[in-house]
Enzyme design. Structure first.
Site, PDB file in Angstrom:
ATOM      1  N   ARG A  84       0.852  -1.184   0.000  1.00  0.00           N
ATOM      2  CA  ARG A  84       0.000   0.000   0.000  1.00  0.00           C
ATOM      3  C   ARG A  84       0.893   1.241   0.000  1.00  0.00           C
ATOM      4  O   ARG A  84       1.690   1.443   0.924  1.00  0.00           O
ATOM      5  CB  ARG A  84      -0.907  -0.012   1.232  1.00  0.00           C
ATOM      6  N   HIS A 128      -2.512  11.030   1.287  1.00  0.00           N
ATOM      7  CA  HIS A 128      -1.897  10.796   2.588  1.00  0.00           C
ATOM      8  C   HIS A 128      -1.236  12.099   3.036  1.00  0.00           C
ATOM      9  O   HIS A 128      -0.027  12.188   3.195  1.00  0.00           O
ATOM     10  CB  HIS A 128      -0.892   9.644   2.518  1.00  0.00           C
ATOM     11  N   GLU A 173      -6.621   8.499   6.995  1.00  0.00           N
ATOM     12  CA  GLU A 173      -6.758   9.182   8.282  1.00  0.00           C
ATOM     13  C   GLU A 173      -7.189  10.646   8.129  1.00  0.00           C
ATOM     14  O   GLU A 173      -6.459  11.570   8.508  1.00  0.00           O
ATOM     15  CB  GLU A 173      -5.461   9.081   9.080  1.00  0.00           C
ATOM     16  N   ASN A 302      -6.981   1.787  10.705  1.00  0.00           N
ATOM     17  CA  ASN A 302      -5.632   1.994  11.208  1.00  0.00           C
ATOM     18  C   ASN A 302      -5.689   2.030  12.728  1.00  0.00           C
ATOM     19  O   ASN A 302      -6.504   2.768  13.296  1.00  0.00           O
ATOM     20  CB  ASN A 302      -5.050   3.314  10.696  1.00  0.00           C
ATOM     21  N   TYR A 304      -3.334   1.905  16.524  1.00  0.00           N
ATOM     22  CA  TYR A 304      -2.068   1.882  17.257  1.00  0.00           C
ATOM     23  C   TYR A 304      -2.253   1.726  18.763  1.00  0.00           C
ATOM     24  O   TYR A 304      -1.562   0.946  19.389  1.00  0.00           O
ATOM     25  CB  TYR A 304      -1.274   3.162  16.955  1.00  0.00           C
ATOM     26  N   GLU A 379      -3.163   0.020   8.545  1.00  0.00           N
ATOM     27  CA  GLU A 379      -1.948   0.400   9.278  1.00  0.00           C
ATOM     28  C   GLU A 379      -1.990  -0.211  10.662  1.00  0.00           C
ATOM     29  O   GLU A 379      -3.016  -0.163  11.329  1.00  0.00           O
ATOM     30  CB  GLU A 379      -1.811   1.921   9.435  1.00  0.00           C
TER      31      GLU A 379
END
Length: 478
Positions: A84, A128, A173, A302, A304, A379
């Site tokens: 990606r 992005h 995002e 995504n 984290y 992600e």
């Protein structure tokens, strides 16, 4: 037993599961003045004193623009099945208006051809965060026209690559673009205006809808169009009504502001009510919500770390422990009465708590939120202070443990009924980490920033084995 521990039985993924890695254009390409490319907001921001760590910028980054063939060969050597990457908007449409520069498009044509020649599936992210500076000078994402410029750009790229690229992502995002770019100012363009933040969010939503329509007008019907959201897992400190209300407020600002209109065709009423002192949302024009709510072929998530919040005893200002950089300006419009808390547990170099349960929770939420919609983890990864040993090898057992834990959470979600089709490791290699400069290493491949030599870390080989076999290897030392 925690999800990061080695299970007694192998963690095995479905045969069709897609194993990939991810990058973004400004973080890796360099060559910012070649082939007609003009500045993006990140060129301007990173060259503004005090905006990035050590004044670092992406002028060279890791020189992927010139080294892409070697980078693709490295992906193939590791056994990755997908890659990606994002398109640099100012590289293919330098001012954000008008015809494409073919030299810029040709770079991506060559990259796609190289990937396909190595049996690697390309996945294109159109945006992005590198808005052409001229569009920012005209008002940027708070201006409605930017959404229409994005649709034109999407059509240009779709026409050029749609015959060979089947996976497409409109925006990466958008929360960061709007709330960090126009709210807290820790991302480009560095503005700090709460009302502009919410205007930007709406126009990013509109850009997604218009861009989706533009892509489908020029591409084969087989192609998949998605968006990648960094949806937050927001948890209250307690079940106290004030803490529950705080979690709802942040959930609306982090999640509902995007998935509300994109998936359900409406902004949450609680969001509109909470932000009424800031904006009347009059920029949401008749027909916008229908334009935004285009049917998706997939949804990218995504993840984290989770967020932990509580109601504050009094309205506050100043920096917050929300994991999104230090700023005296809040990225949370209308939520000054919410406190953020550091979640307990081990942390990465970003200071983010390692919690695979949050990824499972996120997947299951969207399994309920959008039943029948395929999901991809677009992600997930961790920054550590990686260093070569005396022999030049880079061992990163912490990252391996992180990946094992989070991939195990993905597999558990699949077992619980989630339709997760693939996982993209962030990131393929160390790179320019936005306002943190080159100080945070997320890569599975180590980059010596002086020589730009690439060295796969232990985690790269570990992940490559998982990609080739569909089975998670064990965690060293466990």
């Amino acid at each position: 037993m925690s999800e990061s521990a080695t299970p007694s039985t192998p963690v095995t993924f479905p045969p069709a599961f897609l194993w990939g890695s991810a990058t973004s254009a400004y973080q890796i390409e360099g060559a910012v003045r070649e082939g007609g490319r003009t500045p993006s907001i990140w060129d301007t921001f990173s060259h503004t004193p005090g905006k990035t760590q050590g004044g670092e910028h992406g002028d060279i980054a890791v020189d992927h623009y010139h080294r892409y063939r070697d980078d693709v060969a490295l992906m193939a050597e590791l056994g990755l099945g997908a890659y990606r990457f994002s398109i640099s908007w100012p590289r293919v449409q330098p001012t954000g208006r008008g015809p494409a520069v073919q030299v810029g498009l040709d770079f991506y044509r060559r990259l796609v051809d190289e990937l396909l020649a190595h049996g690697i599936k390309p996945a294109v992210t159109l945006y992005h965060w590198d808005l052409p500076q001229e569009l920012e000078d005209a008002g940027g994402w708070p201006e409605r026209d930017t959404a229409y410029r994005f649709a034109e750009y999407a059509q240009i790229v779709g026409e050029a690559l749609g015959d060979r690229v089947e996976q497409w992502i409109t925006l990466n995002e958008p929360w960061c673009s709007a709330f960090l770019g126009y709210g807290s100012g820790v991302h480009a363009p560095g503005r700090t205006d709460p009302e502009a933040t919410l205007r930007a969010a709406h126009h990013l939503n509109l850009a997604h809808g218009l861009g989706t329509t533009a892509l489908r007008s020029v591409m084969p019907a087989r192609n998949s169009v998605a968006i990648s959201l960094n949806s937050s897992v927001v948890r209250p400190v307690s079940q106290d009504p004030a803490d529950l209300a705080a979690a709802r407020r942040i959930d609306d600002l982090a999640n509902g502001v995007f998935h509300g209109p994109i998936l359900h065709g409406a902004y949450p009423q609680s969001l509109l009510d909470a932000t009424a002192p800031i904006t009347d949302w009059a920029y949401v024009q008749d027909g916008d919500l229908a334009l935004i709510q285009q049917p998706l072929d997939a949804l990218g998530l995504n993840y984290y770390t989770p967020a932990l919040v509580s109601g504050a005893k009094e309205a506050r200002s100043g920096a917050r422990a929300d994991g999104h950089g230090a700023s005296e300006h809040s990225p949370w419009p209308g939520a000054d009465d919410v406190d953020f808390h550091q979640t307990p547990g081990e942390r990465t170099e970003m200071g983010w708590t390692i919690d695979p349960t949050g990824l499972h929770e996120l997947i299951m939420r969207y399994t309920r939120e959008a039943p029948g919609l395929p999901l991809y983890i677009t992600e997930n990864g961790a920054a550590y202070d990686d260093k070569p040993d005396a022999e030049g090898r880079v061992h990163d057992p912490e990252r391996i443990a992180y990946l094992h834990g989070h991939l195990s959470a993905v597999r558990r979600a699949v077992a619980d009924g989630a339709d997760v089709r693939g996982y993209y490791l962030w990131s393929l290699m160390d790179n320019f980490e936005w306002a943190y400069g080159y100080g945070k290493r997320f890569g599975a491949v180590y980059v010596d920033y002086g020589s730009l030599v690439r060295t796969p870390k232990s985690s790269a080989y570990w992940y490559g084995e998982a990609a080739r076999t569909g089975v998670l290897p064990g965690v060293p030392g466990r």
